[in-house]
Every structure is written in structure tokens, then in C-alpha cells.
Design an enzyme around this catalytic site. Sequence first.
Site, short mmCIF file in Angstrom:
data_model
loop_
_atom_site.label_atom_id
_atom_site.label_comp_id
_atom_site.label_asym_id
_atom_site.label_seq_id
_atom_site.Cartn_x
_atom_site.Cartn_y
_atom_site.Cartn_z
N THR A 1 0.82 -1.50 0.02
CA THR A 1 0.18 -0.07 -0.39
C THR A 1 0.86 1.29 -0.49
OG1 THR A 1 -1.52 -1.04 1.70
CG2 THR A 1 -1.84 1.35 1.53
N LYS B 1 7.73 9.64 21.77
CA LYS B 1 7.83 10.73 23.18
C LYS B 1 6.40 10.56 23.88
CE LYS B 1 10.56 13.54 20.92
NZ LYS B 1 10.59 15.81 20.11
N ARG C 1 -3.12 4.28 7.02
CA ARG C 1 -2.93 3.49 8.38
C ARG C 1 -2.86 3.33 9.29
NH1 ARG C 1 -1.20 -2.70 5.54
NH2 ARG C 1 -2.38 -1.97 3.96
N HIS D 1 -10.81 -1.03 3.83
CA HIS D 1 -9.65 -0.84 2.89
C HIS D 1 -9.72 -0.74 1.67
CE1 HIS D 1 -5.35 -1.19 1.83
NE2 HIS D 1 -5.30 -2.38 2.05
#
Length: 297
Positions: free
Chosen positions: A53, A80, A101, A129
Site C-alpha cells: 500500500t 515521546k 493506516r 481497505h
Amino acid sequence: MDNLVSINDVSRPDIESFLDTAERLESMSNDKRAGILQGYVLATCFFEPSTRTRLSFQTAMNRLGGSSINLNSDSSSLKKGESMHDTAKVASEYADIAVLRNPYEGFARMMSESSEVPIVNGGDGANQHPTQTLLDLYTIRKEFGRIDGLKIGLMGDLKYGRTVHSLAHALKDYDVKIRLVAPERVQMPGHIVEGLENVEQTSEMQIDDLDVLYDTRIQKERFPDEEEYRKVKGAYVLDRETVGRMKDAAILMHPLPRIDEIKPEVDDLKQARYFEQAQNGVPVRMAIIAELLGVEP
Ligand code: NCD
């Protein structure tokens, strides 16, 4: 169309229009294509692994003369403690269009509601998808010249597989016969089966009479635990013998990656079409990018 979040938002005429544009772009020369999106930038923001993809979107953008930036989630400020929302928002808006995604269902939809740029769902958990579905339909149409009238089998992990969820939704608008082949534990969710006409469900690997067999990987990462996964792992394995029994003109598709469900010995059989299918991702994603950016190729 502003975003591509769910295939349910795409009508059959819109699907056909994407496929026609993809066909046109595929037949265009490199030179001509490279002038279409000069100066535009695509962002890929993936919080789950991806090979096809991501690479096919980047290739599509490059071939149209644009460029792409890629968020590396392993070395970004996610480490972080920044949220996926903030990370995806900032990275998307550096660009003109973004592909996301994420393991969470609905993430792309949520991002699309506040984004300044078009959002493409590159897979949201076990949900959808849609760009894979467009390339799947492109592959079927390219092989048979049509989609209507075919007998199509969806096999494997139909519970967690987002590619088969989107594909089944899209096929509701086509005159096709569908066979869902899955172990009891990973059958297609009821709300998707309900909308299908001409559908049969089985856990037996009945594939000899199909025109299209769309096989899928058992989605290991979506199972609650290893024990549950092991109960369905290896449920169906396609080898030369089983695929060789399919009709001569039938095609075997798979979104890839395959793990153990199609043996490599099948690759050179005439039915095998999964590598061509992956290649079709490039023209189809070129069409998606151009359409969402409002550029007529
Ligand atoms: C699929 C996915 O990510 O849902 N891969 C792909 O995009 N071709 C299928 C899978 O991971 O099994």
C-alpha cells in the site's frame, strides 16, 4: 469526492470511473504522466506495517510527477508520547493529500472530519481497505472484461480481513454470485453478509467452480490471543493440486502478504494472479490521487 474513507461511500458509477481513469493512466507514456501532478506532495502516515500500500502509493505519486513524504512511526515523536491524532494531523497537512493506516477502526474517518487535505484510508484495523478493493475490482475487470456475471469466492479470515470486508461491500452493487469460505470462528460479520444477494457460506474449501478465488491471510495480529489464532491457522492451504482443479479461465487473487495459505509452487500456475494484482495497485492509486486532488488526468 473529498476523501476515500470507506468503500460504502463510493457508488458503482464512481467505482467504474476510478477504474476507467486507472486504465487510461496505465496506458499513458511516462513522459505524459509525469506532468500531471507536478508540485503536489503526498504523505504516507502508517501506524501499522505496510509494503504494497505504501510503496504503490508512493510510486503512483512519483509517476504522476509529484513527490511523497513518509512518516516513520518508529522514529517520530510518537515515541515521546505524542498521540496518533496529532502526529497524523501534522504530517498530513504538510502535504496536499494523505494516506493513513491505523489499527483503530474509524481512525481515517475521524481524521477526515477535521483535515484540511483529502484523507485516504490505507486500512483501519479490521474495518476497511477501500483502495485495495478498487485495485481488486480493476484486476477482475482487466481479466474478464466485466465483473457482472462472475462467481466469486472469498476465502480465509473473513472476520478480521479488511480487504474482504470492503470487497464484499463493493460487490453488493454487482450482479455476482458470492461464496464465503471460512472456518466457523472467522466467518464474515453478519452485517456485511446481510446486504449480499446470491451468497452462500461454507467452511469447506469448495473452489472448483469459481471464476475468481480471493484468498486471504489469517490476520494473526487481530486475534485476542495466540491460542485462538492457532485454532484457525493453516485452515486452508492451496497447493498445485487444489488450484490445478480450478477452471482453466479462473483466477486466484490474494491481497498479499501470503504466509502459508498459498504454496510458492502455485505461483507459475495459469490461475495465479496475485503478483499482477499487486502491480495494479499503481495505476489504481494514481487514479485515486488525481481524483481526490481534483486534477483531470
Ligand atoms: C492487506 C492489509 O493490510 O489489510 N495487505 C495489503 O494492503 N495488501 C492484507 C493483509 O495484511 O493480510
